[in-house]
Design a protein around this motif. Structure first.
Motif, PDB file in Angstrom:
ATOM      1  N   MET A   1       0.840  -1.146  -0.292  1.00 12.64           N
ATOM      2  CA  MET A   1      -0.374  -0.215   0.090  1.00 12.64           C
ATOM      3  C   MET A   1       0.632   1.108   0.017  1.00 12.64           C
ATOM      4  N   ARG A   2       0.626   2.035  -0.660  1.00  9.61           N
ATOM      5  CA  ARG A   2       1.340   3.547  -0.966  1.00  9.61           C
ATOM      6  C   ARG A   2       0.924   3.967   0.740  1.00  9.61           C
ATOM      7  N   PRO A   3       1.995   4.635   1.282  1.00  8.75           N
ATOM      8  CA  PRO A   3       1.947   5.474   2.239  1.00  8.75           C
ATOM      9  C   PRO A   3       1.049   6.361   1.519  1.00  8.75           C
ATOM     10  N   THR A   4      -0.689   6.641   3.083  1.00  7.40           N
ATOM     11  CA  THR A   4      -1.071   8.124   2.508  1.00  7.40           C
ATOM     12  C   THR A   4      -1.526   8.626   4.324  1.00  7.40           C
ATOM     13  N   GLY A   5      -1.220   7.854   4.744  1.00  4.96           N
ATOM     14  CA  GLY A   5      -0.721   9.144   6.374  1.00  4.96           C
ATOM     15  C   GLY A   5      -1.600   7.523   6.678  1.00  4.96           C
ATOM     16  N   ALA A   6      -2.479   8.500   7.677  1.00  2.82           N
ATOM     17  CA  ALA A   6      -3.800   8.027   9.171  1.00  2.82           C
ATOM     18  C   ALA A   6      -4.395   7.588   7.997  1.00  2.82           C
ATOM     19  N   MET A   7      -4.674   6.380   8.424  1.00  3.42           N
ATOM     20  CA  MET A   7      -6.218   5.485   7.635  1.00  3.42           C
ATOM     21  C   MET A   7      -7.504   5.924   7.569  1.00  3.42           C
ATOM     22  N   GLU A  25      -4.873 -17.217   7.237  1.00  7.39           N
ATOM     23  CA  GLU A  25      -5.235 -18.483   5.926  1.00  7.39           C
ATOM     24  C   GLU A  25      -3.100 -18.069   5.028  1.00  7.39           C
ATOM     25  N   TYR A  26      -2.622 -17.387   4.794  1.00  9.52           N
ATOM     26  CA  TYR A  26      -1.388 -17.283   4.243  1.00  9.52           C
ATOM     27  C   TYR A  26       0.046 -17.288   5.126  1.00  9.52           C
ATOM     28  N   PRO A  27       1.060 -17.040   4.747  1.00  2.21           N
ATOM     29  CA  PRO A  27       1.421 -16.001   5.262  1.00  2.21           C
ATOM     30  C   PRO A  27       2.084 -14.588   4.472  1.00  2.21           C
ATOM     31  N   CYS A  28       1.198 -13.820   5.413  1.00  5.73           N
ATOM     32  CA  CYS A  28       1.190 -12.800   4.293  1.00  5.73           C
ATOM     33  C   CYS A  28       2.425 -11.422   4.644  1.00  5.73           C
ATOM     34  N   TYR A  29       3.065 -11.124   3.467  1.00  2.42           N
ATOM     35  CA  TYR A  29       4.162 -10.079   3.211  1.00  2.42           C
ATOM     36  C   TYR A  29       2.608  -8.715   2.983  1.00  2.42           C
ATOM     37  N   PHE A  30       2.803  -7.313   4.020  1.00  3.32           N
ATOM     38  CA  PHE A  30       2.578  -6.365   4.015  1.00  3.32           C
ATOM     39  C   PHE A  30       3.417  -4.691   4.083  1.00  3.32           C
ATOM     40  N   PHE A  31       3.770  -4.383   2.782  1.00  2.24           N
ATOM     41  CA  PHE A  31       4.580  -3.137   2.794  1.00  2.24           C
ATOM     42  C   PHE A  31       3.906  -2.377   2.936  1.00  2.24           C
ATOM     43  N   ALA A  32       4.920  -1.047   2.952  1.00  5.36           N
ATOM     44  CA  ALA A  32       4.719   0.561   2.731  1.00  5.36           C
ATOM     45  C   ALA A  32       5.024   1.080   1.673  1.00  5.36           C
ATOM     46  N   ALA A  33       4.614   1.211   0.375  1.00  8.19           N
ATOM     47  CA  ALA A  33       5.221   1.315  -0.861  1.00  8.19           C
ATOM     48  C   ALA A  33       5.419   2.224  -1.303  1.00  8.19           C
ATOM     49  N   ASP A  34       6.929   3.166  -0.501  1.00  2.00           N
ATOM     50  CA  ASP A  34       7.612   4.506  -0.568  1.00  2.00           C
ATOM     51  C   ASP A  34       8.160   4.430  -1.686  1.00  2.00           C
ATOM     52  N   TRP A  35       9.032   4.130  -2.599  1.00  2.00           N
ATOM     53  CA  TRP A  35       9.032   3.862  -3.636  1.00  2.00           C
ATOM     54  C   TRP A  35       7.508   4.693  -4.363  1.00  2.00           C
ATOM     55  N   HIS A  36       6.931   4.193  -4.527  1.00  4.15           N
ATOM     56  CA  HIS A  36       6.278   4.233  -5.792  1.00  4.15           C
ATOM     57  C   HIS A  36       4.842   5.341  -4.901  1.00  4.15           C
ATOM     58  N   ALA A  37       5.543   5.984  -4.300  1.00  4.58           N
ATOM     59  CA  ALA A  37       4.762   7.779  -3.758  1.00  4.58           C
ATOM     60  C   ALA A  37       5.604   8.442  -4.448  1.00  4.58           C
ATOM     61  N   LEU A  38       6.926   7.625  -4.844  1.00  2.00           N
ATOM     62  CA  LEU A  38       8.025   8.840  -4.965  1.00  2.00           C
ATOM     63  C   LEU A  38       7.948   9.196  -6.900  1.00  2.00           C
ATOM     64  N   THR A  39       6.711   7.900  -8.084  1.00  2.00           N
ATOM     65  CA  THR A  39       7.111   8.146  -9.341  1.00  2.00           C
ATOM     66  C   THR A  39       5.962   9.330  -9.563  1.00  2.00           C
ATOM     67  N   THR A  40       4.747   9.528  -8.459  1.00  2.00           N
ATOM     68  CA  THR A  40       4.072  10.697  -8.146  1.00  2.00           C
ATOM     69  C   THR A  40       4.112  11.632  -7.863  1.00  2.00           C
ATOM     70  N   HIS A  41       4.666  11.549  -6.756  1.00  2.00           N
ATOM     71  CA  HIS A  41       5.235  12.825  -5.794  1.00  2.00           C
ATOM     72  C   HIS A  41       6.504  13.237  -5.292  1.00  2.00           C
ATOM     73  N   TYR A  42       7.309  12.772  -6.327  1.00  2.00           N
ATOM     74  CA  TYR A  42       8.696  13.150  -6.406  1.00  2.00           C
ATOM     75  C   TYR A  42       9.273  14.618  -6.151  1.00  2.00           C
ATOM     76  N   GLN A  50       6.448  10.409   8.165  1.00  2.00           N
ATOM     77  CA  GLN A  50       5.687  10.584   8.672  1.00  2.00           C
ATOM     78  C   GLN A  50       4.246   9.628   8.345  1.00  2.00           C
ATOM     79  N   THR A  51       4.089  10.112   7.009  1.00  2.00           N
ATOM     80  CA  THR A  51       2.833   8.695   6.086  1.00  2.00           C
ATOM     81  C   THR A  51       2.936   7.080   6.614  1.00  2.00           C
ATOM     82  N   VAL A  52       3.995   7.423   6.450  1.00  2.00           N
ATOM     83  CA  VAL A  52       4.654   5.504   6.868  1.00  2.00           C
ATOM     84  C   VAL A  52       4.354   5.245   8.145  1.00  2.00           C
TER      85      VAL A  52
END
Ligand code: SF4
Length: 392
Positions: A1-7, A25-42, A50-52
């Protein structure tokens, strides 16, 4: 998920509630996609930090359990970047340009002042593919609008396996096996193989299947063997992921639009009860209900959307009847929603407290998660480097 701050509640019903379930049900991997945030908000990276952390507090508060799931930050696992780069050598530009959201987002976000004619933004789906494949994930919990991204990941995995998954000595083995199928079929195989090679590396598994389908008089078993041979030995190094679609209720914002903090129409997960009450009591209703005695239509009222998510059949019936006959007032109608939301978020707010008071606790959880993620990512990368001839 992109870091968007408080949910907010939209995130909760649209994704987080499902994640809490999936971790059992599964071994899950959840991450803050901070590089993705930079693709649009560089232009404004200062907000990322803070948002992370705000986002992680909410994940933990809703019940994502670090003893079951791995929580981490994308940029702390640089293996994502190496895989993205290695994939970039063979992924055709056209694949990226045709991702449905690409042109759409350039226009939409462009209007808001973000120039997205960048290398990074075009490569966004490639990075997403690397995010998925680096953990050899076989299921990706996404909404309908994201299925194209998973589909391109599958194509990239197939292309990688086709290009680099060939077993050593494969040609000889295939030749010997085909010979056992008899001289006629061996001839067919050689002709197909030639055609396949002529088309170079751009042949997909589908093309191989089409070639084989055109051949008459092959048994099913022969066909399967030929697919395998034509593919080139078929070692699976990168796993093709499937979409894990889950029906989630669509929770709209207080004005009936998509819920978003920036639209000012959201109820946050850590919202105080008095603020929830105030926000719902002041939210707009069916504009036709100007006075208490005017009948209304729930379909034209954003409060009805909240009832859909929070109320049982009896309450909903009470709303429809009361609204259309002016039997109930709007404040009366809103009360069950206020109660339900406050009941839902009270334990979330309470669990969030310990993380708000002790940021080191969150940091340690994330640090552990990053380490776990790096270990697993390293394993995949070792195989990828080896397959691409880079393990010397
Ligand atoms: Fe909306 Fe309820 Fe008022 Fe009808 S009674 S307009 S559904 S708030």
């Amino acid at each position: 998920m992109r870091p968007t701050g408080a949910m907010h509640l939209g995130h909760y019903h649209g994704a987080l509630k499902n994640w809490v379930k999936l971790q059992n049900e599964y071994p899950c991997y959840f991450f803050a996609a901070d590089w993705h945030a930079l693709t649009t908000h560089y232009e404004d990276p200062s907000v990322i930090e803070q948002t992370v952390w705000d986002m992680f507090v909410d994940w933990l508060a809703v019940g994502i359990d670090p003893s079951k799931s791995t929580l981490f930050i994308q940029s702390r696992v640089p293996q994502h970047a190496e895989l993205t780069m290695l994939l970039s050598f063979f992924v055709p530009l056209a694949w990226l340009e045709r991702v449905p959201t690409y042109k759409d987002q350039i226009e939409k976000l462009g209007e808001r002042g973000h120039d997205l004619h960048t290398y990074g933004f075009l490569g966004y789906p490639l990075m997403q593919a690397a995010d998925i494949m680096i953990y050899r994930a076989n299921k990706v919990p996404v909404g309908e609008d994201q299925t194209a991204h998973v589909e391109i990941t599958r194509e990239i995995a197939r292309r990688f396996n086709h290009l680099f998954g060939k077993e050593k000595g494969f040609e000889e083995k295939a030749e010997a096996a085909v010979k056992k199928m008899g001289p006629k079929k061996a001839k067919v195989y050689r002709e197909l193989r030639k055609k396949f090679q002529e088309q170079g590396d751009h042949v997909s598994l589908e093309a191989a299947r089409e070639l084989v389908e055109d051949v008459q008089n092959l048994t099913l078993g022969d066909k399967e063997r030929l697919y395998g041979f034509l593919e080139g030995g078929g070692r699976v190094i990168l796993v093709e992921p499937d979409v894990l679609l889950t029906e989630t209720p669509k929770l709209l914002g207080l004005d009936g639009d998509k819920m978003s903090k920036s639209y000012g129409n959201a109820i946050m997960l850590r919202e105080k009860p008095e603020d929830v009450t105030r926000k719902i009591r002041t939210m707009p209703t069916d504009p036709a209900r100007v006075r208490r005695q005017d009948p209304g239509n729930p379909e034209k009222c954003p409060v009805w959307n909240l009832h859909q998510v929070y109320s049982d059949a009896n309450t909903k019936e009470w709303v429809v009847k009361g609204c259309t006959t002016a039997g109930i007032g709007c404040l009366e109608c809103k009360q069950p929603v206020i109660d339900a939301i406050n009941k839902e978020i009270a334990p979330i707010r309470e669990r969030a407290l310990q993380y708000e008071e002790d940021p080191t606790l969150v940091r340690n959880i994330i640090q552990d998660g990053c380490e776990k993620a790096r270990d697993l990512a390293d394993e995949t990368l070792r195989d990828v480097r080896e397959a691409m001839g880079l393990n010397y």
